[in-house]
Design a protein around this motif. Structure first.
Motif, short mmCIF file in Angstrom:
data_model
loop_
_atom_site.label_atom_id
_atom_site.label_comp_id
_atom_site.label_asym_id
_atom_site.label_seq_id
_atom_site.Cartn_x
_atom_site.Cartn_y
_atom_site.Cartn_z
N SER A 1 -10.80 -5.88 3.21
CA SER A 1 -9.31 -5.52 3.56
C SER A 1 -8.54 -6.79 3.93
O SER A 1 -7.95 -7.16 4.48
N GLY B 1 -8.24 -8.84 1.18
CA GLY B 1 -7.45 -8.25 0.59
C GLY B 1 -5.63 -8.48 0.77
O GLY B 1 -5.09 -8.54 0.02
N GLY B 2 -5.97 -9.12 2.31
CA GLY B 2 -4.41 -9.42 2.76
C GLY B 2 -4.25 -10.59 2.24
O GLY B 2 -3.04 -10.68 2.63
N SER C 1 -10.04 1.17 2.89
CA SER C 1 -9.55 0.11 2.78
C SER C 1 -7.68 0.11 2.87
O SER C 1 -6.80 0.76 1.70
N CYS C 2 -7.19 -0.19 3.90
CA CYS C 2 -5.34 -0.28 4.01
C CYS C 2 -5.16 -1.76 2.98
O CYS C 2 -3.99 -1.87 2.85
N ALA C 3 -5.72 -2.54 2.41
CA ALA C 3 -5.54 -3.66 1.73
C ALA C 3 -5.15 -2.49 -0.35
O ALA C 3 -6.37 -2.97 -0.26
N ALA C 4 -4.09 -3.07 -0.86
CA ALA C 4 -4.03 -1.95 -1.68
C ALA C 4 -4.38 -2.76 -3.04
O ALA C 4 -5.01 -4.33 -2.67
N VAL D 1 -7.65 -2.81 -3.59
CA VAL D 1 -9.36 -3.10 -3.50
C VAL D 1 -10.50 -2.39 -4.11
O VAL D 1 -9.88 -0.83 -2.94
#
Lengths: 253, 253, 253, 253, 253, 253, 253, 253
Positions: free
Chosen positions: B189, B192-193, B224-227, B229
């Motif tokens: 995450s 990914g950000g 994950s809140c990172a789009a 991933v």
């Protein structure tokens, strides 16, 4: 702090309008995420390639509209809202009549990526059954909003093998293949064996009993014997499209 | 059936040595996977880009050696064995002294992809802690055997944030980023950000108690809140490398 | 039995109005929890520092009102009700118009701790996304009702790292940091690496699919690689505030 | 970059030995975690209060020794290794004969916090049964190495209530109470009702069948009806001690 | 086949109206459960002690009424319906106005066991919180309908220890103690340590998050360190009462 | 404090050798579990009926011997050790050659309950297969050590129905029936339908795959459609015997 | 490509209207599933024996009607829709008034298999309780629509053993026995021990608490000690009927 | 009681040597499973078709030998032992040198079914990978011992589709198809779509991480979208063979 602001500060040092200690103090206080000259570039690239989407599920219509307005005003990239409740979708359409809404996919596209004539690439979105369509649509519409060309391959479940095989060429030539399937989640293994393309597997919550809300499909996809198949969360069509976008952004057109 | 065999058959028809019904009968009986003229091309492409690896865990040394010999003889691509028990590795090294063996990663590289001077691309393999190294090594060595350049970024756990941030440029410029982490599995995450590159998350079984053999990391990565991933099976460094290979094979060098 | 009652009994023995066997019999029958002279002090201290809250979820409005009335009458500390259904909240507000109600947090504060000008301390309540706000509010409002000063740090998800880092000083100087996060639950690990303060992690049920109603976040937080992070039940903002209260009650102001 | 280095750079600008663009370029390239003047303070505070421990389980003796040597050389705080395999412990004791080793707790204390005559505070470490002792010892020895005074309260399972009640005063007056229990994990609820002190619950993997390796105790502790009880991972005595350390570091002695 | 029917058959043999082979054939065909002379006694005993209850949850009002009518007509023992939906309860009360209905417990008692002046015994039904009351009531009312005397001990959660201890004598002297608790499910362990009586633990689904619908309480009760505590299904107050009935039926009054 | 000690104290008050305040102080300081005159009776009753067993699994031979010595010295009831590792058993037998050891059941009986000629009652211990025998033996031998008569009914799995039915009378007349079964755990439902006696179900970890270490049997037994069947932890034969003991202690012989 | 089309193509080759390379090219492009001459036979056989059913749960009435119309038009076999929502069922009945609808089983039979006077065989559908009837009906009605004779054996739960035994002959003589049961799922083991016929176990979601939506029954059936019992998904009566159909299609009538 | 014994009894009645009441009493006492004249036929049929196998895993060599001897002596059908530990196998081979032992499958065949020249039928045993071979062998060897002809189709994983398709005719013509697969467990869905034959799916524990010891494959197979696929326990090759035997016993040869 933008580069020009930094230059102003340092010019002030040169000109004597600020002291050396003041400059050190100023830089010391800066939260590093605000140094700007470094982050801005990153942000611009991020925003161009990976626009922030609005996850509408637990938000009020007002909150969604507020965020959407900000993104429309301050960015020039695609603006979409996912998992939009029916009522919120109506509010959005009232405000922005030109927005496109897919009720099955619960997606609202407020602004697509600017069309410069050349799609980022072509992906195939393969789904196992009619019931998986909403998730497949979320993936396909998100990708299209991002400027990706999408080939839809629907209703090609593993138990009707010939329907998959009939699409072999599409699967082989796509830049990325997104495979959406519920129940036993076997389709990505099958597709992964048919194509050398990157395969992103999306388990869906379609099924009952021992499918446990998509768990069966999820575990099956993670355990796939087809090498190099990767997996997203259950029902996460949006995430699969964003993963495809990450890949296509890397490849020169 | 190879194209030349098909031509022979059809020439026989033209020459009268076989009848039209015999040709129809012959084609009708053909298992389609043996039509050849279609499958061979596919197979060649598959083999070039995605060589078959030997999963050695439940096999006898003899079985592994047999398969390895076949792959070495009949293909020209990389040949590797994964999850190789110590004893089997010794047998392999006895037989092929030039093979390279990484005991931590339990990987044996019997033959790397031919080096034509230009790697397929560059990936970063990021790992959270020393304990995650075996899985990270499996990913990195597999990728290198396939002709991919690998940047290793080790021991950059989320609780020591500055160690991740120090590697931001590597993360931003890699063609693909593989992130290997156990315990809470938060690293993907975070990464990914920080990067627009494709991010492949590999949960590891490192941890104890509520990590339930990697389940905590797996669920966290899927959520994950990172789009964008994507995730592989627990401890599947090999699979992550193969997913990267699928992506790099799509992109022109 | 209060000390004076005990003295009366023993005086009766001295005076001959009760026999030795009667005294032994009386003491033998006493439920020890009623010895009083020991338990009362404990209770008083408990009540001062940790008022009993009303868990309203499975109770009728009448039951909640009855318990609230008792607590308002017999104690002088804060009185709050948690997980209050909308209808029950209306009943409470009808009865006690001065009560404060937060519909998102489903919390009703019927009486705050007496304000003596000096808060017990300052805590930070950090939340990962807009959807986590109800739980964060439950924690913050509970803490405020107990006489604690609260700094709210909202919407600082791990994938937007700079937003967390911008708040580093708040995190470093708070007496206690409560971190509320759903999905992959990575925020407490990040915060735990940034601050030496006690960190209380609250997983939320925000998410879908593999987040399994907060299980992913819960397991991730329990497996945190940041040393000394402790965890509450899913969505238990109230519990986190009470844990903070326990800590602040120990520290001299 | 330390403040003096920054000053040198800016002095160079003033003196004309570097240009304004060179300064901007230099600052732009700086990984923010290396700005130094901000991070160093943080690190110093972190190191003073929360020394990094060595998680020895998946490391070779050489790796553990290497990390230990670094920590001993470059820090002045406590140095401990947790989950130390028996063989590794022997290597450590050979190298540092003055180290203390607890085989049950699998802990090696290479250096304790400097003893300045005043402990950081007093905690109680309560355990339910003889089988929970290794985890309780990990918590207690870690805390002692950090300069905390520890009261051990052993073998006070919930089914023998009087043994708990006999220790009520210790529980009431400790700065922090760590409660270690396996099986049904009920002890923290009981203790949480007896003391206003912060209660940190540590589930252990002691039990069989439906205790599922500590899961029963973990879920029970998370669901505790005693307000404000917080929980660590299963068998994580070390984490509980570090959480206590975070709390005591906040409170002035 | 009832004994008299068998005698008739054998008399026919003696009288020559049936042949020996016919008798053998008749007996051979008899489903053994219909031999009657053996099963009837069993059934009578079963019916006397353990009347069949109507599990109304998935049945239509008509089906419930039909079964109830049959039981009222053909047996003389208690007749109760459990988990009765509100609508079905109304139908039952319309038909049998003298029936008693507890809406919380979702129980309808259509006929109690005949009261011969001497209860089968006395049981205590202990519950942890107000929210557990419906399940406790299901146990208590079922037991009362069966002719058992019930002592209710309510709201004696483990975190308020003195409330349990105040009831120690009731717990010690009951013939059976049923303990109903949700959340962490610790109460049966506590009670099991206070009384030598049989203890039947009933986990409830009260709780949220990590209580997972009663799973936490269930696992905790199964893992109880109090020897000889037995457990029923989640929310199964009826089953606990029937287990008590089985025990009391064994003991001479 | 024993009653005579209390009398001494009160006599001192009467005699003037201690003051009233001293008596109050003395009583106030007494940990209530040490009041003695109340607890001793309880303890005596508990000890007579429910002797404390030694759970030997995680203890050293020395610890087990120490506890055993204490129990042999200070009580007059049965002394047993459960889950005794082979090595520990040898130590115990060396020390107490008269002890009886069952290697399958991992049980050591150091002293049985005094035999006064009248067993507490008769229980049946029913087991489904040869593989369940160790758990059945743990139940049976524990019960016998406590002075209970045991009827063993072995190898009566549900798929061989006639073997169960052949034992119907034993099942019907026992005071308590303990049913031990692994795999699908169906036996208690069958037995519960055949007997009005109390039925205690003990799931075992016998099985593989979907039996998940006894989980299948456990869930099945908890979900039993036979009313009033109660359940212990997986493999907990000891617990079942103790539950039977609790019941028999209630019933007058 | 049908055989006649292939003949046309080859005739063109013989006649010179197409070249040899064109024929090779044409055959090479053919998706093999369209070769027809091979697949058609397979399909015909599949359709005769195993008609495709419409899984109506996540489909709109329009979609269901469309698929139904296609199947009615293009096949001559049975056409059924499963898991039909009430509203969809009304639409189907409006369109095809002759269709039969079972609301409990949520099944609509639009056309049964042609009745040629001889059923495919006889199966028994056994169910444990009234609540299991909908699933049993789904199995029975599906089987009947396929031309199978069905013996229904209802309400024969394991705790009322005599009811099962009374049906022993039906169970022994059926071609296939489908056993439908929820709760502890023990019935298939019992039946499997009574009959040599193939036994297909169908777990249902009937139950509460530890039955976990049918998981208890599912695991129990998979762990059955009766050899050769096979299992379907939870509540999958349709699948059991189709499995029976597969078996009966193999056996000559 | 055998028919002749019953006749003797009834003859005694006719002859007057026993009274009518004595006959009734005798029949009443008879455990029905001992009526014999009914059960014996059943047993004979059961034994002929479904011989009892010895589950050797938790038994001592002596126990296994004892049971084997009994079965060899008292029956004339096949005698096999499954899950035989290596040491036990040696004991069996020492005793019965003619027995056949497959170490991978852990199976010992002590006596095969008598070969009357006509196999019961032909089944295909399909397995996905080399690692699944032991389970496939257990199925195949068990079936062969029962007199069934077996076609082995090995190493036809779903990701190498052409290998499955090449065996399509075998799959289509077998009387029963047993499909053995681990990892994602997709093979039965694929095979189920290719053949109208009964398909018995056997999940194996082959895999790692998210395959959770076969759980992924099990859930996937239960959720199969191929109608009529039935499932056995994980790794239960023996059970699949017995299910096939049940089916073949129904079909006339």
């Amino acid at each position: 702090m933008r580069p020009d602001e930094l230059k102003d500060l340092l010019s002030g040092l040169l000109e004597g309008s600020v002291t050396l200690d003041e400059v050190v103090g100023e830089l010391r206080r800066l939260p590093f995420h605000d140094l700007g000259f470094a982050r801005v570039d990153t942000h611009r690239e991020l925003r161009q390639g990976m626009p922030e989407a609005i996850y509408a599920e637990h938000k009020t219509p007002d909150q969604v509209i507020g965020i959407a307005q900000t993104l429309l005003d301050r960015t020039s990239s695609a603006v979409i809202a996912t998992r939009v409740p029916e009522a919120t979708a109506q509010w959005l359409l009232d405000r922005w009549p030109e927005a496109r809404h897919d009720a099955d996919a619960r997606l609202v596209v407020l602004r697509s990526a600017p069309d410069d004539g050349a799609p980022l690439g072509t992906i195939a979105v393969v789904s196992g059954g009619t019931s998986d369509r909403p998730v497949a649509q979320e993936a396909a519409l998100t990708a299209e909003a991002m400027g990706i060309k999408v080939e839809r391959v629907e209703d090609v479940g593993i138990a009707g093998l010939h329907r998959v095989l009939a699409q072999e060429e599409v699967l082989r030539t796509a830049d990325v293949v997104i495979v959406v399937a519920g129940m036993e989640g076997a389709l990505p293994s099958l597709v992964g064996g048919l194509t050398p393309a990157p395969v992103i597997a999306v388990p869906t919550s379609v099924g009952y009993g021992a499918s446990f809300g998509g768990l069966a499909a999820l575990l099956a996809m993670l355990s796939s014997c087809a090498a190099g198949v990767v997996v997203t969360n259950i029902d996460n069509g949006f995430g699969a499209a964003m993963a495809a976008l990450r890949q296509l952004n890397r490849a020169p057109r």
